[in-house]
Enzyme design. Structure first.
Site, PDB file in Angstrom:
ATOM      1  N   HIS A 134      -0.950  16.619  -1.183  1.00 48.31           N
ATOM      2  CA  HIS A 134       0.141  17.344  -1.839  1.00 48.31           C
ATOM      3  C   HIS A 134       0.312  18.718  -1.208  1.00 48.31           C
ATOM      4  O   HIS A 134      -0.660  19.400  -0.880  1.00 48.31           O
ATOM      5  CB  HIS A 134      -0.129  17.500  -3.336  1.00 48.31           C
ATOM      6  CG  HIS A 134       1.116  17.732  -4.124  1.00 48.31           C
ATOM      7  ND1 HIS A 134       1.745  18.959  -4.175  1.00 48.31           N
ATOM      8  CD2 HIS A 134       1.873  16.885  -4.873  1.00 48.31           C
ATOM      9  CE1 HIS A 134       2.826  18.866  -4.927  1.00 48.31           C
ATOM     10  NE2 HIS A 134       2.927  17.615  -5.363  1.00 48.31           N
ATOM     11  N   HIS A 135       1.571  19.117  -1.047  1.00 49.91           N
ATOM     12  CA  HIS A 135       1.867  20.399  -0.407  1.00 49.91           C
ATOM     13  C   HIS A 135       1.352  21.576  -1.229  1.00 49.91           C
ATOM     14  O   HIS A 135       1.155  22.671  -0.699  1.00 49.91           O
ATOM     15  CB  HIS A 135       3.380  20.533  -0.192  1.00 49.91           C
ATOM     16  CG  HIS A 135       3.746  21.350   1.002  1.00 49.91           C
ATOM     17  ND1 HIS A 135       3.103  22.521   1.338  1.00 49.91           N
ATOM     18  CD2 HIS A 135       4.693  21.164   1.968  1.00 49.91           C
ATOM     19  CE1 HIS A 135       3.645  23.031   2.424  1.00 49.91           C
ATOM     20  NE2 HIS A 135       4.607  22.222   2.832  1.00 49.91           N
ATOM     21  N   ALA A 136       1.136  21.395  -2.524  1.00 51.85           N
ATOM     22  CA  ALA A 136       0.574  22.470  -3.341  1.00 51.85           C
ATOM     23  C   ALA A 136      -0.891  22.709  -3.004  1.00 51.85           C
ATOM     24  O   ALA A 136      -1.415  23.804  -3.215  1.00 51.85           O
ATOM     25  CB  ALA A 136       0.711  22.133  -4.825  1.00 51.85           C
TER      26      ALA A 136
END
EC number: 2.3.1.20
Length: 474
Positions: A134-136
């Site tokens: 996930h980009h987070a």
């Protein structure tokens, strides 16, 4: 627990079933001699019994409606590691179809948000590793560094390592701005986003001044130094995703040729590749009777990581970069893009790091506003996202298996249906195309146009090409 900063949080709040916000990349290896049948099972067993280091052991924990933190846990490796084999003959078309399918689903927020797929049975005795993160949890450059760290530059190193095993370094303390409303900051009103920039911690005195400066530019009260939202012309590439389906394509250019072209023209590798992309996009629009009379605008993430590159999360700023005139010649286009990127870099150097991150959050929010509101959707902030990441230049191995291919599967952003990411890998410059089918339903054609644009740029600039480029479409 570690509080999640606003940029990382935005990737969680903006995620939808039709707009996943995870990154993915695959590496393909040639199996070591004598291990054609045993290498995959051995790798799977080693991965299932491995331990995850930060940030791969961080699980999302909501503290309120718009407030979240990373909780350190012990991941269930049986969940995170998957092993599958392609049916014979294991063609690259089968592989690309499998990768596209595996990349469609959202990551489960009840676990640390990453998955690894070992894909066996690829033709010519090859095996692949597909990593979804996930980009987070980590940004693109951090993800590329994680992929690099688990590989060795020695064919004699027999370690069966994975990207999640080596710690990415202790997370550096980062101040978190005051909580901003999900509705106001990320989905609703530009006014709310601008006000949010003024609510940063009191010690960050320069940020409010920078925000006021941007506002003055927007109102034409002073000369523009920053590129402002809602100034791009809407194109096919702003057709947003209606489902989680994505179209992918890949182009490989000889890195030595790209560097030679940059040197001959007094520009940079980044400028050359942006020129190739821009030229191809204009030709693609022309082929679909959708030409624009204004330059396309690129949303460009810019890394703020220090040289050590340690830590998870996103350490990035961003800029809106107007590219070349629609009818410009290849070299003219290159000069125009070089001037635009130089202005963007000069502006960034004049802003505090925190100001640059706040500006990136404003631009990211502007993409979302254009995606959500029909009126502003007619005035998008950007037409395409273009990211440049630095990859390894040496031959790498996984337990004696040489790396033979690498490709990213870029996220399709809100407000635009096209993302192009490029990175140098060994002797190649790899360009990855990720698009909503509504925006680009023929990534293979776009890849061909990029190849042609590079050749035309070389011809006009007077450089020669001893090698050829390659394109692939999952």
């Amino acid at each position: 627990m570690t509080r999640i900063n606003p940029i990382d949080l935005s990737f969680l709040l903006l995620e939808r079933a039709n707009r996943p916000n995870h990154m993915a990349a695959y590496t393909i290896f040639e199996k070591p001699k004598g291990q054609k049948s045993s290498f995959g099972p051995r790798l799977f067993d080693a991965y299932r019994h491995s331990q995850a280091a930060k940030p791969f052991n961080h699980k999302l924990k909501w503290l309120g409606t718009d407030v979240a933190a990373w909780e350190t846990v012990e991941p269930d490796m049986g969940y995170h590691i998957r092993h599958l084999a392609l049916p014979a003959p294991g063609s690259m078309q089968q592989f690309h179809e499998t990768v596209s399918f595996l990349n469609t689903g959202l990551l489960d927020r009840g676990h640390p948000m990453w998955e690894c797929y070992i894909i066996d049975g690829i033709e010519r005795g090859r095996i692949a590793i597909l990593l979804k993160v996930h980009h987070a949890l980590i940004d693109g450059e951090g993800g590329l560094r994680a992929m690099r760290n688990f590989l060795s530059d020695s064919p004699d190193d027999t370690t069966l390592a994975g990207p999640w095993m080596s710690a990415q370094g202790a997370d550096r303390p980062r101040r978190t701005p005051a909580t901003v409303s999900r509705r106001a900051q990320l989905q609703g009103q530009l006014q709310g986003m601008i006000k949010g920039l003024t609510k940063l911690p009191s010690g960050l005195f320069g940020v409010s001044a920078d925000a006021a400066d941007l506002g003055a530019q927007a109102l034409s009260l002073k000369a523009r130094k920053a590129s402002l939202p809602f100034t791009a012309r809407r194109t096919l590439f702003n057709n947003t995703a209606k489902s989680a389906a994505r179209a992918y394509g890949n182009v490989e250019l000889p890195l030595a040729d790209v560097k030679a072209l940059a040197k001959a023209t007094g520009t940079s590798v980044n400028d050359v590749v942006m020129t190739v992309i821009d030229d191809a996009l204009h030709h693609y629009l022309a082929e679909h009777q959708a030409s624009t009379d204004r330059p396309l605008v690129a949303f460009m993430p810019m890394s703020l990581r220090e040289k050590s590159g340690e830590g998870g999360g996103n350490r990035v700023s961003a800029e809106l970069v107007p590219m070349g005139a629609p009818k410009a010649s290849p070299v003219e286009r290159l000069k125009e893009i070089n001037a635009a990127t130089t202005r963007a870099k000069d502006k960034g150097r004049g802003m505090q790091t925190t100001s640059r991150q706040a500006y990136a959050l404003l631009l990211l929010g502007s993409l979302t506003v254009a995606d959500a509101l029909p009126l502003l959707g007619k005035l998008p902030s950007a037409n395409v996202v273009i990211s440049n990441m630095k990859g390894p230049t040496e031959q790498l191995y996984l337990a004696g298996a040489p790396l033979v291919a690498f490709s990213g599967l870029p996220i399709v952003p809100p407000g635009a249906g096209l993302n192009v990411t490029f990175a140098s890998i060994n002797t190649a410059l790899c360009i990855a195309i990720g698009a909503a089918p509504e925006a680009v339903h023929e990534p293979s054609r776009l890849a061909e146009l990029m190849q042609r644009a590079f050749t035309e740029l070389q011809t006009e600039a007077g450089t020669t090409s001893p090698t050829t480029s390659k394109s692939r479409t999952p």
